[in-house]
Write a protein that holds these residues in place. Structure first.
Motif, PDB file in Angstrom:
ATOM      1  N   ALA A   1       4.737   1.582 -14.355  1.00  0.00           N
ATOM      2  CA  ALA A   1       5.589   0.443 -14.699  1.00  0.00           C
ATOM      3  C   ALA A   1       7.059   0.814 -14.747  1.00  0.00           C
ATOM      4  N   ASN A   2       7.383   2.057 -15.070  1.00  0.00           N
ATOM      5  CA  ASN A   2       8.772   2.458 -15.272  1.00  0.00           C
ATOM      6  C   ASN A   2       9.468   2.985 -14.026  1.00  0.00           C
ATOM      7  N   MET A   3       8.755   3.169 -12.932  1.00  0.00           N
ATOM      8  CA  MET A   3       9.394   3.645 -11.704  1.00  0.00           C
ATOM      9  C   MET A   3      10.197   2.510 -11.073  1.00  0.00           C
ATOM     10  N   THR A   4      11.442   2.812 -10.691  1.00  0.00           N
ATOM     11  CA  THR A   4      12.291   1.790 -10.098  1.00  0.00           C
ATOM     12  C   THR A   4      12.899   2.287  -8.782  1.00  0.00           C
ATOM     13  N   THR A   5      13.354   1.336  -7.978  1.00  0.00           N
ATOM     14  CA  THR A   5      14.049   1.652  -6.728  1.00  0.00           C
ATOM     15  C   THR A   5      15.497   1.979  -7.059  1.00  0.00           C
ATOM     16  N   HIS A   6      16.257   2.384  -6.056  1.00  0.00           N
ATOM     17  CA  HIS A   6      17.685   2.657  -6.259  1.00  0.00           C
ATOM     18  C   HIS A   6      18.412   1.394  -6.722  1.00  0.00           C
ATOM     19  N   GLY A   7      17.893   0.244  -6.376  1.00  0.00           N
ATOM     20  CA  GLY A   7      18.505  -1.024  -6.768  1.00  0.00           C
ATOM     21  C   GLY A   7      18.102  -1.506  -8.143  1.00  0.00           C
ATOM     22  N   GLY A   8      17.249  -0.737  -8.838  1.00  0.00           N
ATOM     23  CA  GLY A   8      16.838  -1.103 -10.194  1.00  0.00           C
ATOM     24  C   GLY A   8      15.628  -2.013 -10.265  1.00  0.00           C
ATOM     25  N   ARG A   9      15.010  -2.336  -9.147  1.00  0.00           N
ATOM     26  CA  ARG A   9      13.807  -3.169  -9.148  1.00  0.00           C
ATOM     27  C   ARG A   9      12.576  -2.280  -9.285  1.00  0.00           C
ATOM     28  N   ARG A  10      11.469  -2.867  -9.731  1.00  0.00           N
ATOM     29  CA  ARG A  10      10.226  -2.103  -9.841  1.00  0.00           C
ATOM     30  C   ARG A  10       9.797  -1.584  -8.488  1.00  0.00           C
ATOM     31  N   LYS A  11       9.477  -0.302  -8.439  1.00  0.00           N
ATOM     32  CA  LYS A  11       9.022   0.312  -7.197  1.00  0.00           C
ATOM     33  C   LYS A  11       7.557   0.000  -6.936  1.00  0.00           C
ATOM     34  N   CYS A  12       6.785  -0.009  -8.005  1.00  0.00           N
ATOM     35  CA  CYS A  12       5.328  -0.094  -7.879  1.00  0.00           C
ATOM     36  C   CYS A  12       4.844  -1.544  -7.967  1.00  0.00           C
ATOM     37  N   PRO A  13       3.967  -1.917  -7.037  1.00  0.00           N
ATOM     38  CA  PRO A  13       3.454  -3.305  -7.031  1.00  0.00           C
ATOM     39  C   PRO A  13       2.474  -3.574  -8.158  1.00  0.00           C
TER      40      PRO A  13
ATOM     41  N   LEU B   1       0.821  -1.216   0.000  1.00  0.00           N
ATOM     42  CA  LEU B   1       0.000   0.000   0.000  1.00  0.00           C
ATOM     43  C   LEU B   1       0.853   1.264   0.000  1.00  0.00           C
ATOM     44  N   ARG B   2       1.926   1.274   0.774  1.00  0.00           N
ATOM     45  CA  ARG B   2       2.793   2.451   0.829  1.00  0.00           C
ATOM     46  C   ARG B   2       3.424   2.725  -0.539  1.00  0.00           C
ATOM     47  N   ALA B   3       3.940   1.683  -1.182  1.00  0.00           N
ATOM     48  CA  ALA B   3       4.557   1.846  -2.494  1.00  0.00           C
ATOM     49  C   ALA B   3       3.515   2.223  -3.540  1.00  0.00           C
ATOM     50  N   CYS B   4       2.377   1.566  -3.507  1.00  0.00           N
ATOM     51  CA  CYS B   4       1.317   1.828  -4.481  1.00  0.00           C
ATOM     52  C   CYS B   4       0.822   3.268  -4.394  1.00  0.00           C
ATOM     53  N   LYS B   5       0.609   3.755  -3.190  1.00  0.00           N
ATOM     54  CA  LYS B   5       0.108   5.124  -3.028  1.00  0.00           C
ATOM     55  C   LYS B   5       1.130   6.152  -3.499  1.00  0.00           C
ATOM     56  N   THR B   6       2.412   5.897  -3.258  1.00  0.00           N
ATOM     57  CA  THR B   6       3.454   6.788  -3.758  1.00  0.00           C
ATOM     58  C   THR B   6       3.430   6.823  -5.284  1.00  0.00           C
ATOM     59  N   CYS B   7       3.351   5.658  -5.887  1.00  0.00           N
ATOM     60  CA  CYS B   7       3.328   5.565  -7.350  1.00  0.00           C
ATOM     61  C   CYS B   7       2.066   6.215  -7.918  1.00  0.00           C
TER      62      CYS B   7
END
Length: 91
Positions: free
Chosen positions: A79-91, A51-57
């Protein structure tokens, strides 16, 4: 008049669309991120993190893909938002 940089295949990106009065598209304010993210994260094993990640996205992109997983093609920004580690940020 708005100048756009990059290629958009002749379409105006959703976040830059205007209505006939020249105001920013009212659909940007109409989305209920809480409701959409509740549905998106309903089957997540770590629901609070989802929920935290989804709401940010959602707040940044003004869209949430339908369903509980996948369907990223309906919301490219999400779909294109990523974390600092290169993984998808959004669920």
């Amino acid at each position: 008049m708005v100048a756009l940089v990059g290629e958009f295949n002749g379409q105006i990106p959703h976040m830059m669309q205007t209505n006939t009065s020249g105001d920013i598209n009212s659909s940007l304010q109409d989305i209920d991120c809480g409701e959409r993210c509740d549905a998106r994260c309903s089957k997540a094993s770590r629901s609070k993190m989802c929920l935290r990640a989804c709401k940010t996205c959602c707040e940044r992109c003004h869209c949430v893909p339908p369903g509980t997983y996948g369907n990223y093609d309906t919301c490219a920004c999400y779909a294109n938002m990523t974390t600092h580690g290169g993984r998808r940020k959004c669920p």
